[in-house]
Design a protein around this motif. Sequence first.
Motif, PDB file in Angstrom:
ATOM      1  N   SER A   1       3.163   8.473 -14.462  1.00 56.73           N
ATOM      2  CA  SER A   1       2.651   7.770 -13.273  1.00 56.73           C
ATOM      3  C   SER A   1       3.764   6.987 -12.584  1.00 56.73           C
ATOM      4  CB  SER A   1       1.491   6.842 -13.648  1.00 56.73           C
ATOM      5  OG  SER A   1       1.924   5.889 -14.599  1.00 56.73           O
ATOM      6  N   TRP A   2       4.709   6.452 -13.352  1.00 57.66           N
ATOM      7  CA  TRP A   2       5.849   5.725 -12.794  1.00 57.66           C
ATOM      8  C   TRP A   2       6.694   6.664 -11.942  1.00 57.66           C
ATOM      9  CZ3 TRP A   2      11.157   5.962 -12.850  1.00 57.66           C
ATOM     10  CH2 TRP A   2      11.849   4.812 -12.485  1.00 57.66           C
TER      11      TRP A   2
ATOM     12  N   TYR B   1       5.684   9.504 -10.427  1.00 54.94           N
ATOM     13  CA  TYR B   1       4.942   9.825  -9.200  1.00 54.94           C
ATOM     14  C   TYR B   1       4.996   8.666  -8.203  1.00 54.94           C
ATOM     15  CZ  TYR B   1       2.939  14.228 -10.787  1.00 54.94           C
ATOM     16  OH  TYR B   1       2.767  15.532 -11.185  1.00 54.94           O
ATOM     17  N   GLU B   2       4.881   7.454  -8.709  1.00 53.75           N
ATOM     18  CA  GLU B   2       4.932   6.287  -7.825  1.00 53.75           C
ATOM     19  C   GLU B   2       6.288   6.201  -7.122  1.00 53.75           C
ATOM     20  OE1 GLU B   2       5.259   1.784  -8.972  1.00 53.75           O
ATOM     21  OE2 GLU B   2       3.167   2.437  -9.169  1.00 53.75           O
ATOM     22  N   ARG B   3       7.361   6.391  -7.880  1.00 48.95           N
ATOM     23  CA  ARG B   3       8.705   6.322  -7.291  1.00 48.95           C
ATOM     24  C   ARG B   3       8.956   7.456  -6.297  1.00 48.95           C
ATOM     25  NH1 ARG B   3       7.548   2.498  -9.634  1.00 48.95           N
ATOM     26  NH2 ARG B   3       8.862   0.946 -10.571  1.00 48.95           N
ATOM     27  N   THR B   4       8.389   8.621  -6.532  1.00 46.50           N
ATOM     28  CA  THR B   4       8.552   9.708  -5.560  1.00 46.50           C
ATOM     29  C   THR B   4       7.768   9.415  -4.294  1.00 46.50           C
ATOM     30  OG1 THR B   4       6.759  11.048  -6.525  1.00 46.50           O
ATOM     31  CG2 THR B   4       8.994  11.474  -7.322  1.00 46.50           C
ATOM     32  N   ARG B   5       6.590   8.799  -4.427  1.00 50.45           N
ATOM     33  CA  ARG B   5       5.797   8.451  -3.241  1.00 50.45           C
ATOM     34  C   ARG B   5       6.524   7.450  -2.352  1.00 50.45           C
ATOM     35  NH1 ARG B   5       1.456   8.616  -6.678  1.00 50.45           N
ATOM     36  NH2 ARG B   5       1.457   6.380  -7.024  1.00 50.45           N
ATOM     37  N   PHE B   6       7.236   6.506  -2.973  1.00 49.46           N
ATOM     38  CA  PHE B   6       7.971   5.494  -2.211  1.00 49.46           C
ATOM     39  C   PHE B   6       9.353   5.965  -1.782  1.00 49.46           C
ATOM     40  CE2 PHE B   6       5.226   2.462  -4.775  1.00 49.46           C
ATOM     41  CZ  PHE B   6       4.337   2.255  -3.739  1.00 49.46           C
TER      42      PHE B   6
ATOM     43  N   GLU C   1      11.910   6.628  -3.684  1.00 52.60           N
ATOM     44  CA  GLU C   1      12.992   6.098  -4.516  1.00 52.60           C
ATOM     45  C   GLU C   1      13.670   7.192  -5.331  1.00 52.60           C
ATOM     46  OE1 GLU C   1      11.714   2.696  -6.774  1.00 52.60           O
ATOM     47  OE2 GLU C   1      10.551   1.954  -5.085  1.00 52.60           O
TER      48      GLU C   1
END
Length: 71
Positions: A30-31, A33-38, A40
Motif C-alpha cells: 500500500s505504501w 501504491y501511495e507513492r506512485t499515486r503522488f 514520488e
Amino acid sequence: MEVYKDPDNTQPARYYTPKDVAGILQVPISWVYERTRFGEIPVRKFGRLVRIPIAEFIAWEKEQTAKFRRA
C-alpha cells in the motif's frame, strides 16, 4: 507498435510490479501504491496495471539514498 526503451534507447525497458518494489524496500505494498499515486516513485500505467521501470526505480532509489546521507 512502438516499444518503450530505456533512457539510452538500447533495449526494451523492464518493469517491477508494485509487489516487487515493496519486497525490495521492505515496505507494505500500500505504501508503494501511495507513492506512485503522488508521483514520488516513477510509474507507468498500462490500463489498470501499474509498473515501475527498473532503470528509473534504481535512479530514484539512489537519489533517495543521497538525500538521506545529506540530511
